[in-house]
Write an enzyme that holds these catalytic residues in place. Structure first.
Site, PDB file in Angstrom:
ATOM      1  CG  ASP A  50       3.583  31.819  25.296  1.00 54.28           C
ATOM      2  OD1 ASP A  50       3.404  30.650  24.942  1.00 54.28           O
ATOM      3  OD2 ASP A  50       3.993  32.715  24.527  1.00 54.28           O
ATOM      4  CD  GLU A 257       8.839  26.677  22.760  1.00 59.87           C
ATOM      5  OE1 GLU A 257       9.550  27.496  22.187  1.00 59.87           O
ATOM      6  OE2 GLU A 257       7.709  26.359  22.327  1.00 59.87           O
TER       7      GLU A 257
HETATM    8  O1  FUB Z   1       4.713  32.736  22.161  1.00 63.38           O
HETATM    9  C1  FUB Z   1       5.914  32.599  21.432  1.00 63.38           C
HETATM   10  C2  FUB Z   1       6.601  31.324  21.779  1.00 63.38           C
HETATM   11  O2  FUB Z   1       5.757  30.222  21.514  1.00 63.38           O
HETATM   12  C3  FUB Z   1       6.940  31.162  23.242  1.00 63.38           C
HETATM   13  O3  FUB Z   1       8.009  31.935  23.665  1.00 63.38           O
HETATM   14  C4  FUB Z   1       7.152  29.704  23.273  1.00 63.38           C
HETATM   15  O4  FUB Z   1       7.241  29.152  24.547  1.00 63.38           O
HETATM   16  C5  FUB Z   1       5.957  29.216  22.482  1.00 63.38           C
HETATM   17  O5  FUB Z   1       4.805  29.136  23.273  1.00 63.38           O
END
Ligand code: FUB
Length: 358
Positions: A50, A257
Site C-alpha cells: 500500500d 478501496e
Molecule cells: O493492507 C491492508 C489492506 O489491503 C489495505 O488497507 C487495502 O487497501 C488492501 O491493500
C-alpha cells in the site's frame, strides 16, 4: 534387510525428488503464466504494501503498510492483514538506494487502537508532517487516526482519539493548488464502508446486491489543524460516460478501496482499486469533489489478492507505486515497487501491465 531398506530409501528419495521437481515446475509455470515482473521489490528485508509516495524536502518518502506474519486466520474481511507498526522508506530518486527509517509509529502507542494498522498516507503543512492511518478501535470498528512529527520519516506522535467523524480505511490526503487539503477514504468488505450510511454506523448493514448502486468512496475537506474535518463527510460519485453511477454488479469498475487523488493538467484524477476484480482504475473530474467520469485501468491485476497504489510526479516524470507478492507468494506478505506512468496526449493514462508476457 539392510540392503533392502537402503534401496527402498533410495526409491523413496527418488520419488520425493520427482515430486519436488513437479512442484517446482508447476510453480515456475505459474510465474511464466504471469510473465516477468516489470519492476523489482524496493526492499526485501521487510514486507511492505500500500505505498503512498510523496516528495518532501526534495526526497521521495514512501508511507507503506508493514506486512507481518502473525498467524492470524485468512478470511474475506482481511483478518490476515494483522499489521502492528509502520516503517517509512525514502530514496533520492526512483531506482536509487532505499533507506528504511525504522519504526515510525507502533500500534501499542496509539491509545484507542485495537488491531490491524492498514494503508496509511501522509501530508505536510507549516513545518509539521501528518501521518494518517486506519486501524480498528477497541470495538473492532475501523477509524482513521492522525499522528504528527517534525520530520517526514517520524517518529510520529498519535493524537489520543481518532479523527472525529472518520470511519473505514485507506485515507489519502490531497493538497489542492489553492492550499486546501482533502481526505478521501473508504473500503468495502473488511474495510467496513458498507456499515456506514449517511455517516451513521450500522453493524449489521449488508453489502449491496449486484443490481444496486455500488458503495461510494468518501471525501471531506480538512480543517486548518489537519486533524479534523471541516465539513460533513460526502460521497464521491464515480460515473460512466453517460453520467450513471456504477452498480455493484459492475465490479470491474466500481470502487472497492485504495483511493488516491492527483492533479494533472488542471484535472482531478481519482484512482482506486476494484478489489475483487483486482484492477486499479481511474476517473477524472473538474474539482476535488467530483463527479469523476470513469476513464479506464491504470494497473492490471498483480500477483496477490490486493492491488493498491499511489501516483506521484517526480522531477517532471510521473510514477506509479504499487505492490505485489513476488517475494513471498503470499497475499498478506507483499512488497512495494515503482514504475513509470505515462499519459496520452488527451490526458488518458496508459494502462500498465505489471508482468511482461513476451
Ligand atoms: O493492507 C491492508 C489492506 O489491503 C489495505 O488497507 C487495502 O487497501 C488492501 O491493500
Amino acid at each position: 534387510m539392510h540392503t533392502y531398506l537402503t534401496s527402498h530409501n533410495i526409491m523413496l528419495k527418488l520419488c520425493f525428488s520427482t515430486l519436488l521437481l513437479c512442484l517446482a515446475t508447476l510453480a515456475s509455470a505459474q510465474t511464466d503464466n504471469a510473465g516477468k515482473p516489470i519492476s523489482q521489490p524496493l526492499v526485501s528485508h521487510i514486507y511492505t504494501a500500500d505505498p503512498s509516495a510523496h516528495v518532501f524536502k526534495g526526497r521521495i518518502f514512501i508511507y507503506p503498510s508493514h506486512d507481518i506474519e502473525t498467524g492470524a486466520k485468512e478470511d474475506d474481511d482481511g483478518g490476515h492483514f494483522d499489521m502492528k507498526d509502520y516503517h517509512i522508506l525514502s530514496m533520492k530518486k526512483p531506482g536509487g538506494k532505499v533507506k528504511d527509517h525504522g519504526v515510525a509509529l507502533d500500534i501499542k502507542n496509539i491509545p484507542w487502537a485495537g488491531r490491524q494498522l492498514w494503508a496509511p498516507d501522509a501530508a505536510y503543512k507549516d513545518g509539521t508532517y501528518f501521518l494518517y492511518f486506519p486501524v480498528k478501535d477497541k470495538k473492532d470498528v475501523f477509524r482513521i487516526g492522525v499522528a504528527t512529527s517534525k520530520k517526514p520519516e517520524g517518529p510520529f506522535q498519535p493524537e489520543p482519539e481518532p479523527i472525529p467523524g472518520s470511519y473505514s480505511i485507506d485515507p489519502c490526503v490531497f493538497k489542492d493548488t489553492d492550499g486546501n487539503y482533502y481526505m478521501y477514504f473508504g473500503g468495502i468488505w473488511g474495510g467496513q464502508l458498507q456499515r456506514w450510511q449517511n455517516n451513521t454506523y450500522n453493524a449489521t448493514a449488508k453489502l449491496k446486491k449486484p443490481e444496486e448502486v455500488a458503495h461510494l468512496p468518501r471525501v471531506a475537506r480538512l480543517n486548518a489543524d489537519m486533524k479534523s474535518f471541516a465539513e460533513p463527510v460526502k460521497e464521491v460519485k464515480i460515473v460512466n460516460e453517460n453520467g450513471n453511477l456504477f452498480l455493484e454488479g459492475n465490479n470491474d469498475k466500481r470502487f472497492f478501496e485504495a483511493a488516491w487523488m492527483h492533479r494533472y493538467n488542471g484535472k482531478y484524477y481519482f484512482s482506486y482499486s476494484t478489489g475483487d476484480s483486482h484492477n486499479i482504475c481511474y476517473a477524472v473530474g473538474d474539482n476535488p469533489y467530483g463527479p469523476f467520469t470513469y476513464k479506464g485501468i491504470v494497473l492490471k491485476p498483480v500477483q496477490g489478492w490486493t492491488n493498491h497504489h499511489s501516483i506521484v510526479e517526480i522531477k517532471g516524470k510521473w510514477y506509479l507505486f504499487y505492490h505485489d507478492v513476488q517475494l513471498s507468494g503470499k497475499t498478506h506478505l507483499r512488497n512495494i515497487k515503482v514504475t513509470e506512468l505515462k499519459y496520452n496526449a488527451d490526458g488518458t493514462i496508459q494502462t500498465i501491465e505489471p508482468y511482461d508476457k513476451n
